[in-house]
Motif scaffolding. Structure first.
Motif, PDB file in Angstrom:
ATOM      1  N   LEU A  46       0.726  -1.289   0.000  1.00 46.54           N
ATOM      2  CA  LEU A  46      -0.054   0.081  -0.104  1.00 46.54           C
ATOM      3  C   LEU A  46       0.924   1.303  -0.040  1.00 46.54           C
ATOM      4  O   LEU A  46       0.759   2.287  -0.645  1.00 46.54           O
ATOM      5  N   CYS A  47       1.969   1.324   0.768  1.00 47.28           N
ATOM      6  CA  CYS A  47       2.761   2.257   0.741  1.00 47.28           C
ATOM      7  C   CYS A  47       3.400   2.589  -0.582  1.00 47.28           C
ATOM      8  O   CYS A  47       3.531   3.538  -0.947  1.00 47.28           O
ATOM      9  N   TYR A  48       3.916   1.438  -1.093  1.00 45.78           N
ATOM     10  CA  TYR A  48       4.416   1.631  -2.453  1.00 45.78           C
ATOM     11  C   TYR A  48       3.522   2.078  -3.388  1.00 45.78           C
ATOM     12  O   TYR A  48       3.757   2.952  -4.198  1.00 45.78           O
ATOM     13  N   GLN A  49       2.207   1.614  -3.559  1.00 45.93           N
ATOM     14  CA  GLN A  49       1.309   2.021  -4.553  1.00 45.93           C
ATOM     15  C   GLN A  49       1.099   3.677  -4.249  1.00 45.93           C
ATOM     16  O   GLN A  49       0.858   4.208  -5.331  1.00 45.93           O
ATOM     17  N   ILE A  50       0.737   4.198  -3.123  1.00 48.67           N
ATOM     18  CA  ILE A  50       0.560   5.298  -2.805  1.00 48.67           C
ATOM     19  C   ILE A  50       1.810   6.333  -3.163  1.00 48.67           C
ATOM     20  O   ILE A  50       1.654   7.243  -3.672  1.00 48.67           O
ATOM     21  N   ALA A  51       2.831   5.790  -2.792  1.00 49.69           N
ATOM     22  CA  ALA A  51       4.112   6.770  -3.244  1.00 49.69           C
ATOM     23  C   ALA A  51       4.389   6.845  -4.860  1.00 49.69           C
ATOM     24  O   ALA A  51       4.693   7.712  -5.391  1.00 49.69           O
ATOM     25  N   ARG A  52       3.881   5.836  -5.640  1.00 49.15           N
ATOM     26  CA  ARG A  52       3.943   5.754  -6.977  1.00 49.15           C
ATOM     27  C   ARG A  52       3.043   6.706  -7.671  1.00 49.15           C
ATOM     28  O   ARG A  52       3.325   7.262  -8.694  1.00 49.15           O
ATOM     29  N   ARG A  53       2.090   6.936  -6.984  1.00 46.56           N
ATOM     30  CA  ARG A  53       1.025   8.031  -7.336  1.00 46.56           C
ATOM     31  C   ARG A  53       1.542   9.471  -6.861  1.00 46.56           C
ATOM     32  O   ARG A  53       0.847  10.328  -7.012  1.00 46.56           O
ATOM     33  N   GLY A  54       2.831   9.588  -6.228  1.00 40.55           N
ATOM     34  CA  GLY A  54       3.112  10.783  -5.709  1.00 40.55           C
ATOM     35  C   GLY A  54       2.652  11.430  -4.516  1.00 40.55           C
ATOM     36  O   GLY A  54       2.717  12.684  -4.206  1.00 40.55           O
ATOM     37  N   GLN A  55       1.822  10.580  -4.053  1.00 42.53           N
ATOM     38  CA  GLN A  55       1.478  11.018  -2.554  1.00 42.53           C
ATOM     39  C   GLN A  55       2.334  10.574  -1.417  1.00 42.53           C
ATOM     40  O   GLN A  55       3.138   9.824  -1.719  1.00 42.53           O
ATOM     41  N   ARG A  56       2.108  11.029  -0.061  1.00 43.13           N
ATOM     42  CA  ARG A  56       2.878  10.880   1.048  1.00 43.13           C
ATOM     43  C   ARG A  56       2.192   9.892   1.776  1.00 43.13           C
ATOM     44  O   ARG A  56       0.947   9.646   1.994  1.00 43.13           O
ATOM     45  N   VAL A  57       3.038   9.063   2.713  1.00 41.80           N
ATOM     46  CA  VAL A  57       2.474   8.043   3.380  1.00 41.80           C
ATOM     47  C   VAL A  57       2.935   8.190   5.148  1.00 41.80           C
ATOM     48  O   VAL A  57       4.182   8.473   5.075  1.00 41.80           O
ATOM     49  N   LEU A  58       2.319   8.013   6.135  1.00 42.10           N
ATOM     50  CA  LEU A  58       2.519   8.018   7.340  1.00 42.10           C
ATOM     51  C   LEU A  58       2.302   6.894   7.926  1.00 42.10           C
ATOM     52  O   LEU A  58       1.156   6.132   7.809  1.00 42.10           O
TER      53      LEU A  58
END
Length: 76
Positions: A46-58
């Motif tokens: 999930l972190c990987y997919q969100i980062a690929r979309r240019g978003q940030r993850v906590l």
């Protein structure tokens, strides 16, 4: 649809479905299960997919080890 996975050999179809559901949930998704069911794999993907979309993850947890485990999956 999901982008290519961070570790395709490590994620199964149910885990992919959980990631897809989390990505389409408008507010919050709770992921729970007993030890060894792949929660860390889902979190890392999930972190990987969100980062690929240019978003940030906590990523947060009661235990530092849980966060370390999730992040280590991204480095493998």
């Amino acid at each position: 649809p999901l982008e290519p996975c961070v570790a395709p050999a490590r994620i199964n179809e149910l885990q992919r479905q959980a990631v897809a559901l989390a990505l389409t949930t408008p507010d919050c998704l709770f992921l729970q299960g007993p030890p060894g069911t792949g929660k860390t794999t889902v979190i890392a993907e999930l972190c990987y997919q969100i980062a690929r979309r240019g978003q940030r993850v906590l990523v947060a947890s009661q235990a530092n080890l849980a966060v370390d485990n999730a992040l280590s999956r991204l480095q493998d």
